[in-house]
Scaffold this active site. Structure first.
Site, PDB file in Angstrom:
ATOM      1  N   CYS A   2       0.578  -1.473  -0.265  1.00  0.00           N
ATOM      2  CA  CYS A   2      -0.154   0.069  -0.304  1.00  0.00           C
ATOM      3  C   CYS A   2       0.938   1.161   0.034  1.00  0.00           C
ATOM      4  CB  CYS A   2      -1.168   0.202   0.951  1.00  0.00           C
ATOM      5  SG  CYS A   2      -1.899  -1.213   1.774  1.00  0.00           S
ATOM      6  N   ARG A  38       3.920   1.265  -6.680  1.00  0.00           N
ATOM      7  CA  ARG A  38       3.922   0.318  -5.309  1.00  0.00           C
ATOM      8  C   ARG A  38       2.204  -0.978  -5.829  1.00  0.00           C
ATOM      9  NH1 ARG A  38       6.819   1.756  -0.754  1.00  0.00           N
ATOM     10  NH2 ARG A  38       6.005  -0.117   0.841  1.00  0.00           N
ATOM     11  N   TRP A  86      -3.755  -1.681  -1.801  1.00  0.00           N
ATOM     12  CA  TRP A  86      -3.342  -3.362  -2.666  1.00  0.00           C
ATOM     13  C   TRP A  86      -4.507  -4.533  -1.659  1.00  0.00           C
ATOM     14  CZ3 TRP A  86      -1.505  -8.083  -2.026  1.00  0.00           C
ATOM     15  CH2 TRP A  86      -0.889  -9.295  -3.569  1.00  0.00           C
ATOM     16  N   ASN A 112      -0.969   0.113   6.382  1.00  0.00           N
ATOM     17  CA  ASN A 112      -0.144  -0.942   5.236  1.00  0.00           C
ATOM     18  C   ASN A 112      -0.044  -1.981   6.218  1.00  0.00           C
ATOM     19  OD1 ASN A 112       1.122  -1.912   3.222  1.00  0.00           O
ATOM     20  ND2 ASN A 112       2.554  -0.606   3.667  1.00  0.00           N
ATOM     21  N   GLY A 113      -0.250  -3.297   6.002  1.00  0.00           N
ATOM     22  CA  GLY A 113       0.213  -4.618   6.340  1.00  0.00           C
ATOM     23  C   GLY A 113      -0.973  -5.572   6.739  1.00  0.00           C
ATOM     24  N   GLU A 502      14.819 -16.405 -15.173  1.00  0.00           N
ATOM     25  CA  GLU A 502      14.685 -14.227 -15.126  1.00  0.00           C
ATOM     26  C   GLU A 502      13.905 -14.258 -16.415  1.00  0.00           C
ATOM     27  OE1 GLU A 502      14.097 -12.528 -13.328  1.00  0.00           O
ATOM     28  OE2 GLU A 502      14.218 -10.526 -14.727  1.00  0.00           O
ATOM     29  N   LYS A 506      10.145 -12.440 -16.539  1.00  0.00           N
ATOM     30  CA  LYS A 506      10.079 -11.405 -17.710  1.00  0.00           C
ATOM     31  C   LYS A 506       9.046 -11.663 -18.086  1.00  0.00           C
ATOM     32  CE  LYS A 506      11.515  -8.150 -15.527  1.00  0.00           C
ATOM     33  NZ  LYS A 506      12.156  -9.810 -14.263  1.00  0.00           N
ATOM     34  N   GLU A 509       5.571 -11.818 -16.142  1.00  0.00           N
ATOM     35  CA  GLU A 509       5.020 -10.449 -15.759  1.00  0.00           C
ATOM     36  C   GLU A 509       4.264 -10.059 -16.156  1.00  0.00           C
ATOM     37  OE1 GLU A 509       8.674  -9.513 -13.417  1.00  0.00           O
ATOM     38  OE2 GLU A 509       7.325  -9.255 -11.952  1.00  0.00           O
ATOM     39  N   HIS A 525      15.331 -35.110 -19.542  1.00  0.00           N
ATOM     40  CA  HIS A 525      14.640 -35.277 -17.763  1.00  0.00           C
ATOM     41  C   HIS A 525      13.072 -35.547 -18.004  1.00  0.00           C
ATOM     42  CE1 HIS A 525      18.306 -37.195 -16.853  1.00  0.00           C
ATOM     43  NE2 HIS A 525      18.611 -35.661 -16.855  1.00  0.00           N
ATOM     44  N   LYS A 628       5.033  -3.536  -6.294  1.00  0.00           N
ATOM     45  CA  LYS A 628       6.377  -3.559  -6.303  1.00  0.00           C
ATOM     46  C   LYS A 628       7.273  -4.078  -4.904  1.00  0.00           C
ATOM     47  CE  LYS A 628      10.279  -2.469  -8.210  1.00  0.00           C
ATOM     48  NZ  LYS A 628      10.563  -2.854  -9.398  1.00  0.00           N
TER      49      LYS A 628
HETATM   50  C1  AGP Z   1      10.703  -8.906 -10.478  1.00  0.00           C
HETATM   51  O1  AGP Z   1      10.413  -8.649 -11.556  1.00  0.00           O
HETATM   52  C2  AGP Z   1       9.317  -9.314  -9.464  1.00  0.00           C
HETATM   53  N1  AGP Z   1       8.098  -7.947  -8.880  1.00  0.00           N
HETATM   54  C3  AGP Z   1       9.409  -9.571  -7.611  1.00  0.00           C
HETATM   55  O2  AGP Z   1       9.699 -11.045  -8.434  1.00  0.00           O
HETATM   56  C4  AGP Z   1      10.288  -9.565  -7.118  1.00  0.00           C
HETATM   57  O3  AGP Z   1      11.687 -10.164  -7.602  1.00  0.00           O
HETATM   58  C5  AGP Z   1      10.271  -9.508  -5.559  1.00  0.00           C
HETATM   59  O4  AGP Z   1       8.768  -9.641  -5.215  1.00  0.00           O
HETATM   60  C6  AGP Z   1      11.128  -9.963  -4.579  1.00  0.00           C
HETATM   61  O5  AGP Z   1      11.551  -8.092  -4.501  1.00  0.00           O
HETATM   62  P1  AGP Z   1      12.270  -7.236  -4.003  1.00  0.00           P
HETATM   63  O6  AGP Z   1      13.952  -7.263  -4.406  1.00  0.00           O
HETATM   64  O7  AGP Z   1      12.271  -6.037  -3.777  1.00  0.00           O
HETATM   65  O8  AGP Z   1      12.548  -7.934  -2.375  1.00  0.00           O
END
Ligand code: AGP
Length: 633
Positions: A2, A38, A86, A112-113, A502, A506, A509, A525, A628
């Site tokens: 949030c 965020r 959020w 937030n939390g 990775e 990407k 995401e 395998h 984020k």
């Molecule tokens: C990255 O593209 C993602 N949004 C997510 O996996 C992120 O890397 C993960 O949540 C860790 O976040 P941080 O690096 O802020 O701890």
């Protein structure tokens, strides 16, 4: 996740020399805009004016709240709070949006939390006659705070009733929370509390600010104060008072925010994602800057752990999530090769539940762009309780994980606004390499000349990344041509394996396409059963140079999938002609030592995912369902 903003100003506050305070609503809305990255699904504001609280809140994006405010404007005010939510407890509806009101509408609270004991508190409050209109844990916290405030205010001094009520309420709450409260009785006062959730204070002249991070007030001040765990802060236009949850005075540490609002702008790119992909040469260069001398000696004076203790380290455990975990997997190869220390990479959310073996000779290295990822924070805390030393590699100055670590090695990638991480990933790998070289230097695993050579190679990577960025037209064309793809596989080996993972993340995401990364050796395998005519397969090929290169084996993997009809898309080192026979598309990256190749091989995969998602018309900065910073477990 949030976004939180608080503001108190003085009518004659010296703001920009014009002698008048800011409208609370303007400050709060600007802060919420900066915190949109965020991730959120509702937003709301509340102001204190003329002895009453006025609040507006709407589900959806800020534009919905702005429309509401234009239809039902708020009165002028110099005290206000704002929130982008959020959803955790309760869906993204108008009634579940924050702020939540209590004490007969005279108190407003944002949060937030997650309040983990909200159910028992709600039962207690309902049985005391309280009725709730939302499904949220926050409204329960608001009701608790309002009841305590009401009883304190009837007993005595109004001036301290709100901070005192916050102290008593926080003593009842369990879980993770950043709380901000205002009360109609207290114009010019915002009281906030934090436990396991981010909160920073912004110091102004005749005004003060609160934010989930400095983005919430960066347009108004760069003087910030870190708040520690279980602290309460009361801000007025001219004062900032910090206590613990029992009222004992506490100190916050002031620091200067070293990037400005401009840095968080898009610099002419269509999205933060594109800007940040193009920021990567600078992100790597800035992370290297000032951390070694002309002789190639590492000068990591921020690693404030006794060198003698570091010499005793017999195991390294990297803790991270998501993209940061893949950065850790890349770093593992280099750290083990350079330092000869067994290095494990653990997903933070798995780590503490598997009864890990951790002791005083274990070095914990956390990787986190935000420094607020709850899974990683809790894993670091657990490891510290077991006696381990902890180093945080983090991109966000003053965030919680570095504050709770023994040492921090900041990446200097600048603010990463797009939810999907790119430049922070390369900067994390770079910082982890520096840490590995520092340990190798300290423990004598590498001669100084060897370290100097590796640093020299690292110093060349920003230019090599720039070469890839300058020649990205072909990969963008391919991405646009593949916008209808339903599934893409990514293969890699050695340090190319986490790069493949990775690349797949990407694409998931940004383009919402099923994508999977595999260790190339794993293909036979099982995963090879997935290969059918036209199945797109990216293959990250290691350099053909070097005595024990895996090059030949990976070329065989390309042949295997090609023979079964795969559409092979190869990332290979310049000059590698062996791959051409089996690749439908080849994207070359500049020559570099094998361990540094991830800093280059990742870039075409980032560009591909961003371009394909753009071709599909998706929001590459705020992909659906994502936040984020995941500040809940
Ligand atoms: C990255 O593209 C993602 N949004 C997510 O996996 C992120 O890397 C993960 O949540 C860790 O976040 P941080 O690096 O802020 O701890």
């Amino acid at each position: 996740m949030c976004g939180i903003v608080g503001y108190v100003g003085r009518a004659d506050g010296v703001i920009g020399g014009n002698g008048t305070g800011h409208q609370a609503l303007d400050v709060v809305l600007e802060g919420l805009r900066r915190l949109e990255y965020r991730g959120y699904d509702s937003a709301g504001v509340a102001v204190v004016t003329a002895g009453r609280i006025e609040s507006r809140k709407k589900s959806g994006k800020l534009t919905n709240l702005l429309a509401e405010l234009s239809e039902n404007p708020l009165p002028d005010a110099l005290t206000g709070i704002g929130h982008t939510r959020w959803a955790t407890h309760g869906g993204p509806t108008d009634s579940n949006a924050h702020p939540h009101l209590a004490d007969g509408g005279r108190l407003a609270l944002i949060h937030n939390g997650i309040i983990e004991n909200f159910a028992e508190l709600k039962t207690e409050l309902v049985s005391a006659g309280h009725t709730f209109i939302s499904d949220t844990d926050t409204e329960v916290a608001a009701a608790l705070l309002g009841n305590i405030y009401r009883s304190l205010s009837e007993e005595g001094d109004l001036d301290v009733a709100l901070p005192r009520a916050m102290q008593l309420a926080c003593q009842r709450l369990e879980g993770a929370f950043t709380l901000l409260a205002v009360h109609a009785d207290q114009p010019g006062v915002v009281v906030a509390a934090r436990r396991n959730s981010p909160l920073v204070v912004g110091l102004g002249d005749g005004e003060n600010f609160l934010g989930s991070d400095v983005s919430g007030f960066i347009d108004y001040t760069r003087r910030a104060v870190e708040l520690g765990q279980d602290q309460i802060v009361t801000i007025t236009p001219d004062t900032v008072d910090i206590t613990d949850f029992h009222g004992a005075p506490a100190e916050g540490k002031e620091y200067h925010v070293d990037w400005d609002a401009a840095a968080a702008k898009k610099d002419g790119y269509p999205s933060f994602m594109e800007k940040e992909i193009h920021d990567q040469p600078d992100a790597v260069a800035q992370t290297l800057l000032g951390r070694s001398d002309l002789e190639g000696r590492l000068t990591l004076d921020e690693i404030r752990i006794d060198p003698e203790e570091l010499k005793e380290v017999n195991k390294i455990i990297v803790l991270a999530c998501g993209t940061s975990a893949y950065a850790g997997q890349v770093a593992k190869y280099a750290i083990e090769h350079w330092c000869r220390i067994p290095t494990e990479v653990e997903l933070s959310h798995e780590f503490r539940y598997r009864d890990p073996i951790v002791d005083a000779n274990t070095l914990i290295v956390s990787l986190s762009q935000s420094g607020e990822t709850m899974d990683t924070l809790m894993a670091v805390r657990y490891a510290r309780e077991q006696g381990a030393k902890t180093v945080a590699i983090c991109n966000t100055n003053g965030s919680t994980i570095p504050r709770e670590s023994d040492a921090v090695l900041y990446t200097h990638a600048g603010p990463e606004i797009a939810v999907a991480s790119t430049k922070a990933f390369l900067a994390q790998i770079t910082a982890a390499y520096l840490l590995g070289l520092y340990l190798a230097q300290l423990r004598g695993n590498k001669f100084q000349g060897e370290i100097k050579d590796i640093l020299a190679d690292l110093a060349k990577t920003p230019d090599k990344i720039q070469q890839i960025l300058d020649n990205s037209g072909q990969i963008k064309d391919l991405a646009r041509s593949m916008s209808e793809s339903r599934s893409v596989l990514f293969l890699g080996r050695h340090v190319g394996f986490p790069v493949a993972m990775e690349g797949a993340l990407k694409l998931k995401e940004l383009a919402y396409i099923h994508a999977e990364g595999f260790a190339a050796g794993e293909l036979k395998h099982g995963p090879i059963a997935l290969i059918e005519e036209g199945q797109p397969v990216f293959v990250v090929v290691p350099s053909p140079r070097g005595r024990n290169s895996l090059h030949a084996k990976v070329v065989s993997n390309i042949q295997e999938v090609r023979a079964r009809g795969a559409k092979t898309i190869v990332i290979a080192e310049e000059g590698d002609e062996a791959v051409r026979a089996y690749a439908e598309h080849v994207f070359y990256i500049p020559e570099t030592p094998p361990l540094l190749a991830p800093l280059l091989a990742t870039v075409p995969l980032q560009i591909f995912a961003c371009e394909l998602a753009t071709a599909k018309g998706y929001d590459v900065d705020q992909p659906r369902n994502l936040a984020k910073s995941v500040t809940v477990e």
